[in-house]
Scaffold this motif. Structure first.
Motif, PDB file in Angstrom:
ATOM      1  N   PHE A  46       0.831  -1.198   0.000  1.00  0.00           N
ATOM      2  CA  PHE A  46       0.000   0.000   0.000  1.00  0.00           C
ATOM      3  C   PHE A  46       0.872   1.257   0.000  1.00  0.00           C
ATOM      4  CE2 PHE A  46      -1.712   3.269   2.941  1.00  0.00           C
ATOM      5  CZ  PHE A  46      -2.719   3.771   2.143  1.00  0.00           C
ATOM      6  N   LEU A  47       1.879   1.294   0.864  1.00  0.00           N
ATOM      7  CA  LEU A  47       2.746   2.458   0.979  1.00  0.00           C
ATOM      8  C   LEU A  47       3.552   2.680  -0.295  1.00  0.00           C
ATOM      9  CD1 LEU A  47       3.480   4.599   3.073  1.00  0.00           C
ATOM     10  CD2 LEU A  47       5.292   3.094   3.888  1.00  0.00           C
ATOM     11  N   THR A  48       4.072   1.625  -0.850  1.00  0.00           N
ATOM     12  CA  THR A  48       4.860   1.720  -2.080  1.00  0.00           C
ATOM     13  C   THR A  48       4.011   2.256  -3.231  1.00  0.00           C
ATOM     14  OG1 THR A  48       6.218  -0.137  -1.357  1.00  0.00           O
ATOM     15  CG2 THR A  48       6.297   0.412  -3.693  1.00  0.00           C
ATOM     16  N   GLU A  49       2.840   1.669  -3.432  1.00  0.00           N
ATOM     17  CA  GLU A  49       1.958   2.110  -4.515  1.00  0.00           C
ATOM     18  C   GLU A  49       1.479   3.540  -4.306  1.00  0.00           C
ATOM     19  OE1 GLU A  49      -1.219  -0.682  -5.057  1.00  0.00           O
ATOM     20  OE2 GLU A  49       0.162  -2.349  -5.355  1.00  0.00           O
ATOM     21  N   ALA A  50       1.158   3.878  -3.062  1.00  0.00           N
ATOM     22  CA  ALA A  50       0.672   5.223  -2.769  1.00  0.00           C
ATOM     23  C   ALA A  50       1.735   6.270  -3.087  1.00  0.00           C
ATOM     24  CB  ALA A  50       0.238   5.320  -1.314  1.00  0.00           C
ATOM     25  N   ASN A  51       2.969   6.016  -2.696  1.00  0.00           N
ATOM     26  CA  ASN A  51       4.044   6.967  -2.990  1.00  0.00           C
ATOM     27  C   ASN A  51       4.265   7.125  -4.482  1.00  0.00           C
ATOM     28  OD1 ASN A  51       5.019   8.103  -0.513  1.00  0.00           O
ATOM     29  ND2 ASN A  51       5.748   6.068   0.033  1.00  0.00           N
ATOM     30  N   GLU A  52       4.137   6.046  -5.234  1.00  0.00           N
ATOM     31  CA  GLU A  52       4.259   6.138  -6.693  1.00  0.00           C
ATOM     32  C   GLU A  52       3.131   6.981  -7.279  1.00  0.00           C
ATOM     33  OE1 GLU A  52       4.358   2.081  -8.036  1.00  0.00           O
ATOM     34  OE2 GLU A  52       6.372   1.743  -7.233  1.00  0.00           O
ATOM     35  N   ARG A  53       1.914   6.788  -6.765  1.00  0.00           N
ATOM     36  CA  ARG A  53       0.772   7.565  -7.262  1.00  0.00           C
ATOM     37  C   ARG A  53       0.898   9.035  -6.896  1.00  0.00           C
ATOM     38  NH1 ARG A  53      -4.440   4.431  -5.438  1.00  0.00           N
ATOM     39  NH2 ARG A  53      -5.480   6.034  -6.637  1.00  0.00           N
ATOM     40  N   ILE A  54       1.407   9.320  -5.704  1.00  0.00           N
ATOM     41  CA  ILE A  54       1.597  10.710  -5.284  1.00  0.00           C
ATOM     42  C   ILE A  54       2.604  11.400  -6.199  1.00  0.00           C
ATOM     43  CG2 ILE A  54       2.542  12.181  -3.446  1.00  0.00           C
ATOM     44  CD1 ILE A  54       1.276  10.186  -1.430  1.00  0.00           C
ATOM     45  N   ALA A  55       3.650  10.694  -6.565  1.00  0.00           N
ATOM     46  CA  ALA A  55       4.676  11.264  -7.451  1.00  0.00           C
ATOM     47  C   ALA A  55       4.098  11.637  -8.814  1.00  0.00           C
ATOM     48  CB  ALA A  55       5.827  10.274  -7.615  1.00  0.00           C
ATOM     49  N   ARG A  56       3.028  10.962  -9.231  1.00  0.00           N
ATOM     50  CA  ARG A  56       2.421  11.232 -10.546  1.00  0.00           C
ATOM     51  C   ARG A  56       1.289  12.267 -10.501  1.00  0.00           C
ATOM     52  NH1 ARG A  56       2.587   5.389 -10.834  1.00  0.00           N
ATOM     53  NH2 ARG A  56       0.345   5.388 -10.498  1.00  0.00           N
ATOM     54  N   LEU A  57       1.007  12.826  -9.328  1.00  0.00           N
ATOM     55  CA  LEU A  57      -0.055  13.831  -9.230  1.00  0.00           C
ATOM     56  C   LEU A  57       0.327  15.085 -10.024  1.00  0.00           C
ATOM     57  CD1 LEU A  57      -1.036  13.629  -5.453  1.00  0.00           C
ATOM     58  CD2 LEU A  57      -2.466  13.007  -7.399  1.00  0.00           C
ATOM     59  N   PRO A  58      -0.677  15.806 -10.512  1.00  0.00           N
ATOM     60  CA  PRO A  58      -0.402  17.057 -11.236  1.00  0.00           C
ATOM     61  C   PRO A  58       0.342  18.061 -10.358  1.00  0.00           C
ATOM     62  CG  PRO A  58      -2.693  16.386 -11.501  1.00  0.00           C
ATOM     63  CD  PRO A  58      -2.089  15.477 -10.486  1.00  0.00           C
ATOM     64  N   GLU A  59       1.108  18.916 -10.971  1.00  0.00           N
ATOM     65  CA  GLU A  59       1.978  19.870 -10.292  1.00  0.00           C
ATOM     66  C   GLU A  59       1.291  20.769  -9.259  1.00  0.00           C
ATOM     67  OE1 GLU A  59       5.334  20.453  -9.313  1.00  0.00           O
ATOM     68  OE2 GLU A  59       5.209  18.809 -10.722  1.00  0.00           O
ATOM     69  N   PRO A  60       0.143  21.369  -9.552  1.00  0.00           N
ATOM     70  CA  PRO A  60      -0.397  22.320  -8.574  1.00  0.00           C
ATOM     71  C   PRO A  60      -0.882  21.681  -7.262  1.00  0.00           C
ATOM     72  CG  PRO A  60      -1.882  22.109 -10.450  1.00  0.00           C
ATOM     73  CD  PRO A  60      -0.647  21.319 -10.763  1.00  0.00           C
ATOM     74  N   ILE A  61      -0.988  20.371  -7.203  1.00  0.00           N
ATOM     75  CA  ILE A  61      -1.486  19.705  -5.995  1.00  0.00           C
ATOM     76  C   ILE A  61      -0.386  19.656  -4.946  1.00  0.00           C
ATOM     77  CG2 ILE A  61      -2.314  17.505  -5.063  1.00  0.00           C
ATOM     78  CD1 ILE A  61      -3.772  17.113  -7.732  1.00  0.00           C
ATOM     79  N   ASP A  62      -0.743  19.969  -3.723  1.00  0.00           N
ATOM     80  CA  ASP A  62       0.188  19.985  -2.594  1.00  0.00           C
ATOM     81  C   ASP A  62       0.553  18.549  -2.198  1.00  0.00           C
ATOM     82  OD1 ASP A  62       1.600  20.367  -0.266  1.00  0.00           O
ATOM     83  OD2 ASP A  62       0.022  21.495   0.757  1.00  0.00           O
ATOM     84  N   ARG A  63       1.665  18.070  -2.743  1.00  0.00           N
ATOM     85  CA  ARG A  63       2.100  16.689  -2.480  1.00  0.00           C
ATOM     86  C   ARG A  63       2.416  16.463  -1.003  1.00  0.00           C
ATOM     87  NH1 ARG A  63       3.829  17.425  -7.664  1.00  0.00           N
ATOM     88  NH2 ARG A  63       3.465  15.702  -9.099  1.00  0.00           N
ATOM     89  N   ALA A  64       2.923  17.476  -0.327  1.00  0.00           N
ATOM     90  CA  ALA A  64       3.248  17.338   1.101  1.00  0.00           C
ATOM     91  C   ALA A  64       1.974  17.048   1.904  1.00  0.00           C
ATOM     92  CB  ALA A  64       3.938  18.597   1.614  1.00  0.00           C
ATOM     93  N   ALA A  65       0.876  17.716   1.557  1.00  0.00           N
ATOM     94  CA  ALA A  65      -0.390  17.466   2.245  1.00  0.00           C
ATOM     95  C   ALA A  65      -0.885  16.057   1.968  1.00  0.00           C
ATOM     96  CB  ALA A  65      -1.438  18.495   1.814  1.00  0.00           C
ATOM     97  N   VAL A  66      -0.759  15.616   0.725  1.00  0.00           N
ATOM     98  CA  VAL A  66      -1.192  14.259   0.363  1.00  0.00           C
ATOM     99  C   VAL A  66      -0.336  13.234   1.107  1.00  0.00           C
ATOM    100  CG1 VAL A  66      -1.547  12.622  -1.516  1.00  0.00           C
ATOM    101  CG2 VAL A  66      -2.046  15.043  -1.878  1.00  0.00           C
ATOM    102  N   LYS A  67       0.956  13.502   1.251  1.00  0.00           N
ATOM    103  CA  LYS A  67       1.818  12.587   1.995  1.00  0.00           C
ATOM    104  C   LYS A  67       1.457  12.555   3.482  1.00  0.00           C
ATOM    105  CE  LYS A  67       5.715  12.122  -1.016  1.00  0.00           C
ATOM    106  NZ  LYS A  67       7.085  11.696  -1.079  1.00  0.00           N
ATOM    107  N   ARG A  68       1.041  13.676   4.034  1.00  0.00           N
ATOM    108  CA  ARG A  68       0.595  13.694   5.431  1.00  0.00           C
ATOM    109  C   ARG A  68      -0.639  12.809   5.601  1.00  0.00           C
ATOM    110  NH1 ARG A  68       2.038  19.229   4.962  1.00  0.00           N
ATOM    111  NH2 ARG A  68      -0.128  19.852   4.640  1.00  0.00           N
TER     112      ARG A  68
END
Length: 135
Positions: free
Chosen positions: A9-31
């Protein structure tokens, strides 16, 4: 390929977060990911290999454990609202948490339900689906 100790789950989630569009706050999604992971996936059960988090473990405490984890779960909803997730998705997330708290409060059966239901993982998935759909 994740190791036996690493959560798929963690591995796949981090890969999906890396592919999110630029304007999305990745730090918030990682939290959000970290909270969902700790509550639902943080501990690997030896021999069986199934992952549980502190949600079902704290759920063993009658009443208070489920209310406590339900309160922590609301953080994911708040962060999702800040990320711009729709009201419909926020309501689905609240419904997931409510079901988790209500059924989780039932002795023994509720604890088993907490192990399987994983409301926080579901809510993280809802957030990712919506943020990806907007791309």
């Amino acid at each position: 390929m994740p190791s036996a100790q690493e959560s798929e789950f963690l591995t796949e989630a981090n890969e999906r977060i890396a592919r999110l569009p630029e304007p999305i706050d990745r730090a918030a999604v990682k939290r959000v990911l970290i909270v969902a992971y700790v509550l639902d996936e943080g501990v690997r059960v030896p021999v069986v290999g199934y992952r549980i988090g502190i949600d079902p473990l704290l759920g063993i405490l009658p009443g208070a454990g489920d209310v406590l984890t339900g309160g922590i779960s609301l953080y994911i909803v708040v962060e999702a609202a800040r990320l711009g997730v729709s009201y419909t998705t926020l309501l689905r997330m609240i419904a997931n948490i409510s079901l988790d708290v209500l059924v989780g409060a039932v002795p023994i059966v509720g604890d088993l339900f907490d192990v399987v239901w994983k409301a926080n993982t579901r809510n993280f998935e809802l957030v990712l689906e919506e943020l990806t759909a907007e791309a």
